[in-house]
Design a protein around this motif. Sequence first.
Motif, PDB file in Angstrom:
ATOM      1  N   TYR A  35       0.837  -1.186   0.000  1.00 18.93           N
ATOM      2  CA  TYR A  35       0.000   0.000   0.000  1.00 18.93           C
ATOM      3  C   TYR A  35       0.880   1.248   0.000  1.00 18.93           C
ATOM      4  O   TYR A  35       2.004   1.227   0.513  1.00 18.93           O
ATOM      5  N   GLN A  37       0.797   5.470   1.073  1.00 21.17           N
ATOM      6  CA  GLN A  37       0.087   6.485   1.837  1.00 21.17           C
ATOM      7  C   GLN A  37       0.744   7.833   1.606  1.00 21.17           C
ATOM      8  O   GLN A  37       1.899   8.035   2.007  1.00 21.17           O
ATOM      9  N   GLY A  42      -5.331   8.533   3.502  1.00 19.34           N
ATOM     10  CA  GLY A  42      -5.486   7.104   3.749  1.00 19.34           C
ATOM     11  C   GLY A  42      -4.552   6.280   2.874  1.00 19.34           C
ATOM     12  O   GLY A  42      -3.820   6.811   2.051  1.00 19.34           O
ATOM     13  N   LEU A  43      -4.584   4.967   3.083  1.00 18.63           N
ATOM     14  CA  LEU A  43      -3.733   4.071   2.305  1.00 18.63           C
ATOM     15  C   LEU A  43      -4.419   3.701   1.000  1.00 18.63           C
ATOM     16  O   LEU A  43      -5.646   3.550   0.941  1.00 18.63           O
TER      17      LEU A  43
ATOM     18  N   GLN B   6     -14.967   9.009   5.625  1.00 25.07           N
ATOM     19  CA  GLN B   6     -14.958   9.216   7.065  1.00 25.07           C
ATOM     20  C   GLN B   6     -15.521  10.603   7.343  1.00 25.07           C
ATOM     21  O   GLN B   6     -15.213  11.557   6.635  1.00 25.07           O
ATOM     22  N   GLN B  37      -3.361   4.818  13.683  1.00 25.13           N
ATOM     23  CA  GLN B  37      -2.008   4.899  13.150  1.00 25.13           C
ATOM     24  C   GLN B  37      -1.225   5.911  13.968  1.00 25.13           C
ATOM     25  O   GLN B  37      -1.604   7.083  14.074  1.00 25.13           O
ATOM     26  N   LEU B  43       0.027   0.655  11.528  1.00 29.81           N
ATOM     27  CA  LEU B  43      -1.418   0.554  11.705  1.00 29.81           C
ATOM     28  C   LEU B  43      -1.724  -0.560  12.687  1.00 29.81           C
ATOM     29  O   LEU B  43      -1.227  -1.683  12.543  1.00 29.81           O
ATOM     30  N   MET B  88      -4.328   9.213  14.581  1.00 29.97           N
ATOM     31  CA  MET B  88      -4.989   9.181  13.279  1.00 29.97           C
ATOM     32  C   MET B  88      -5.804   7.892  13.222  1.00 29.97           C
ATOM     33  O   MET B  88      -5.263   6.805  13.470  1.00 29.97           O
ATOM     34  N   LEU B  90      -8.138   5.371  10.936  1.00 33.30           N
ATOM     35  CA  LEU B  90      -8.404   4.996   9.551  1.00 33.30           C
ATOM     36  C   LEU B  90      -9.455   3.909   9.495  1.00 33.30           C
ATOM     37  O   LEU B  90      -9.364   2.908  10.211  1.00 33.30           O
ATOM     38  N   GLN B 103      -7.832  -3.985   0.810  1.00 32.22           N
ATOM     39  CA  GLN B 103      -8.630  -3.097   1.632  1.00 32.22           C
ATOM     40  C   GLN B 103      -8.661  -1.714   0.982  1.00 32.22           C
ATOM     41  O   GLN B 103      -7.675  -1.263   0.412  1.00 32.22           O
ATOM     42  N   PHE B 105      -9.323   2.264   1.858  1.00 30.54           N
ATOM     43  CA  PHE B 105      -9.257   3.115   3.034  1.00 30.54           C
ATOM     44  C   PHE B 105      -9.921   4.468   2.798  1.00 30.54           C
ATOM     45  O   PHE B 105      -9.902   5.014   1.682  1.00 30.54           O
ATOM     46  N   GLY B 106     -10.462   5.005   3.888  1.00 27.52           N
ATOM     47  CA  GLY B 106     -10.853   6.405   3.892  1.00 27.52           C
ATOM     48  C   GLY B 106      -9.629   7.284   4.108  1.00 27.52           C
ATOM     49  O   GLY B 106      -8.512   6.791   4.282  1.00 27.52           O
ATOM     50  N   ASP B 107      -9.850   8.596   4.104  1.00 31.98           N
ATOM     51  CA  ASP B 107      -8.740   9.539   4.237  1.00 31.98           C
ATOM     52  C   ASP B 107      -8.304   9.768   5.675  1.00 31.98           C
ATOM     53  O   ASP B 107      -7.338  10.485   5.911  1.00 31.98           O
ATOM     54  N   GLY B 108      -9.006   9.155   6.612  1.00 25.11           N
ATOM     55  CA  GLY B 108      -8.574   9.246   7.995  1.00 25.11           C
ATOM     56  C   GLY B 108      -9.200  10.404   8.749  1.00 25.11           C
ATOM     57  O   GLY B 108      -9.612  11.407   8.170  1.00 25.11           O
TER      58      GLY B 108
END
Lengths: 112, 114
Positions: A35, A37, A42-43, B6, B37, B43, B88, B90, B103, B105-108
Amino acid sequence: SQQGEEDPQALSIQEGENATMNCSYKTSINNLQWYRQNSGRGLVHLILIRSNEREKHSGRLRVTLDTSKKSSSLLITASRAADTASYFCATAPVSGTYKYIFGTGTRLKVLA
Amino acid sequence: DVKVTQSSRYLVKRTGEKVFLECVQDMDHENMFWYRQDPGLGLRLIYFSYDVKMKEKGDIPEGYSVSREKKERFSLILESASTNQTSMYLCASSFAARGSQPQHFGDGTRLSIL
C-alpha cells in the motif's frame, strides 16, 4: 519485531532512480499486499501477490515474494516526485481470521 | 471507484467526552475495519466487522466500541476519551474472502483529545 517489518525505514533518491523496499514477516501467509500512503491521507492499495506467486508487475511496480525467506520486495522503477509517500506491506496470515497485519512502513522521498 | 468516507478529517475533543467516528462505504463490502495509526507503530487494528451487527476485537480494543447497524456504515466509539487516544484513525472496507481482497481506506480522521 512485529509481522510485516519494512526496510529501510526511510529512503531518499533522485527522480529517475529506482527505489527498492523490503518487507519481512514471521508466519505463513495467504498473500502479501503493498500500500501507499501520501502524507495525511489514507492508504491506497498497490498490488497483491499470492503465496504461490514469486513475482508480479503493475506498471512501474515490481513485487517479489520469497516464502522460504518470509520476505518481499517492492521495486519502483524510474521514480517520480509524485512517488514520494510512505509504503506499507500487509500480510494475510494463513491461520487467520480477517486480520491483515501491517508493517511500520518505508518513507520514500523522491527529489526532483 | 470504491469510496470510503470518514465523517471528519480533523476532530478536537476533551477528555471524558464520548466520541463518535463514522465511516461509510459505497461498494457493498462485507468487511469493515477500524485502525489507529501512530508514528513508529504502523497501523494497529482496533475492531473489525464481517457482517451487520457482527464484530470482533482487534489488537487494541480497550477504550473503544463499535457499531454496525447497516452494511455500509461502521462507527467507532470512544466511550470516555483520554489523551492517549489522540491519533490518526483509519477506516477500511473489503469484500468478504478472508485476507484475499485488498482493503480500501478512507482519508482518515486526525483526532486530538485535550
